[in-house]
Design an enzyme around this catalytic site. Structure first.
Site, PDB file in Angstrom:
ATOM      1  CG  HIS A  99     -46.083 -22.785  25.405  1.00  0.00           C
ATOM      2  ND1 HIS A  99     -44.904 -23.046  24.761  1.00  0.00           N
ATOM      3  CD2 HIS A  99     -46.675 -23.980  25.618  1.00  0.00           C
ATOM      4  CE1 HIS A  99     -44.797 -24.359  24.587  1.00  0.00           C
ATOM      5  NE2 HIS A  99     -45.859 -24.948  25.093  1.00  0.00           N
ATOM      6  CG  HIS A 174     -46.610 -27.595  29.609  1.00  0.00           C
ATOM      7  ND1 HIS A 174     -46.713 -26.243  29.487  1.00  0.00           N
ATOM      8  CD2 HIS A 174     -46.207 -28.032  28.395  1.00  0.00           C
ATOM      9  CE1 HIS A 174     -46.406 -25.871  28.256  1.00  0.00           C
ATOM     10  NE2 HIS A 174     -46.086 -26.938  27.573  1.00  0.00           N
ATOM     11  NE  ARG A 194     -35.556 -26.652  25.362  1.00  0.00           N
ATOM     12  CZ  ARG A 194     -34.915 -26.143  24.299  1.00  0.00           C
ATOM     13  NH1 ARG A 194     -33.781 -25.509  24.418  1.00  0.00           N
ATOM     14  NH2 ARG A 194     -35.436 -26.290  23.096  1.00  0.00           N
TER      15      ARG A 194
HETATM   16 ZN   LIG Z   1     -46.033 -26.994  25.405  1.00  0.00          ZN
END
Ligand SMILES: [Zn+2]
Length: 319
Positions: A99, A174, A194
């Site tokens: 993110h 992550h 992604r």
């Molecule tokens: Zn996340």
């Protein structure tokens, strides 16, 4: 003002399971219940109030009607509602993702970036998650590992157990691994880049979109820092463990033996998410029963309230 019981928004992402319905009492008819958004004012799904005079209203409508003071003075530094709190049931691995931070996200996506925190509420034996790189990596190596499908060799895999806590600063690569059920407290953002999706097909049979270029721009190219030890405090009727404290949220775990006397002062609202047990939330305006999985928004300035009954709960406020 009185505690508000919240009805969540459900998401049926491809990797979700059925534990939120089977074990956390979620009333949801979706085949897969990947996520329940327990405290949300996000455009992609808003919590709905279940009790009292505001029953049926979304949380956003409630704030609009009652004014931002219900969030507390500490929230004045945010343009919009600061957090999003979810339960996540990963039956399968989530994509490897990242993110962005605030600056990049506000510029590119028109919303906040996302720093998030995970509390492992339950997990299968042997469950693992991915948390940052195992060593420093150059952007070129990162890029070529994405292209030749060897990214996982450079990512740190961490075995988990119930009660573990992870702090995922924006920019940290992550992935939640299969068999893990997480309570997630995050900035109010739905921006995910992604990077790797295990070659899976999404809904409709096509692979889900990857966001490699943006990920390359925002990912930290070094291992994630270990997060400091958590502080346990014993109080009258319960103990409280501080799990995470950052500019966006302060989160603690309440382990209540009999009761916990708490307060929602003028500085911040309080959110309570029940992870185990059952009981009653009691305030001057009356009693509200709860079971595992229930979620409550206590407006700032509501004053003293009490949680009665043996239970574990996540408490979130803005400091
Ligand atoms: Zn996340």
């Amino acid at each position: 003002m009185f505690p508000l019981k919240l009805k969540p928004v459900f998401k049926d992402y491809i990797w979700g399971g059925t534990r939120l319905r089977d074990s956390f009492n979620k009333d949801c008819s979706l085949d897969r219940v990947a996520e329940s958004w327990e405290l949300s004012c996000h455009k992609d799904g808003n919590s709905v109030i279940e009790n009292g005079a505001f029953s049926g209203m979304t949380l956003a409508e409630y704030i609009e009607k009652n004014g931002r003071s219900v969030l507390g003075a500490n929230c004045n530094r945010f343009d919009s509602f600061p957090v999003l709190i979810k339960l996540i049931d990963a039956k399968e691995n989530l994509s490897v993702q990242v993110h962005p931070g605030n600056e990049y996200a506000l510029r590119e996506e028109g919303e906040y970036g996302k720093t998030e925190m995970w509390y492992i509420a339950d997990c299968d034996e042997g469950a693992e998650l991915l948390y940052g790189f195992s060593k420093n990596i150059t952007k070129d190596e990162f890029k070529s590992r994405i292209e030749n499908n060897t990214l996982l060799e450079a990512v740190k895999s961490v075995p988990v157990k119930k009660g573990d806590v992870f702090f995922i600063k924006s920019g940290t690569l992550h992935a939640i691994g299969k068999g893990i059920l997480i309570a997630e407290i995050q900035q109010n953002s739905n921006t995910t880049y992604r990077i790797y999706d295990y070659g899976r097909a999404g809904t409709g049979g096509k692979p889900r979109e990857l966001h490699t270029q943006k990920a390359l721009e925002v990912t930290d190219l070094y291992p994630a820092e270990p997060y400091p030890e958590h502080i346990l405090e014993h109080k009258d009727g319960y103990s409280e463990k501080l799990l995470s404290s950052c500019e966006y949220f302060t989160v603690s775990l309440l382990d209540i033996k009999q009761y916990a006397k708490l307060c929602a002062d003028e500085k911040s609202f309080v959110h309570i998410l029940i992870l185990e047990g059952e009981g009653i939330i009691s305030s001057v305006s009356g009693d509200l029963g709860f079971i595992r999985g229930d979620s409550f928004f206590i407006p700032a300035g509501c004053g003293e309230f009490e949680i009665k009954g043996a239970c574990n709960a996540i408490l979130t406020r803005i400091d």
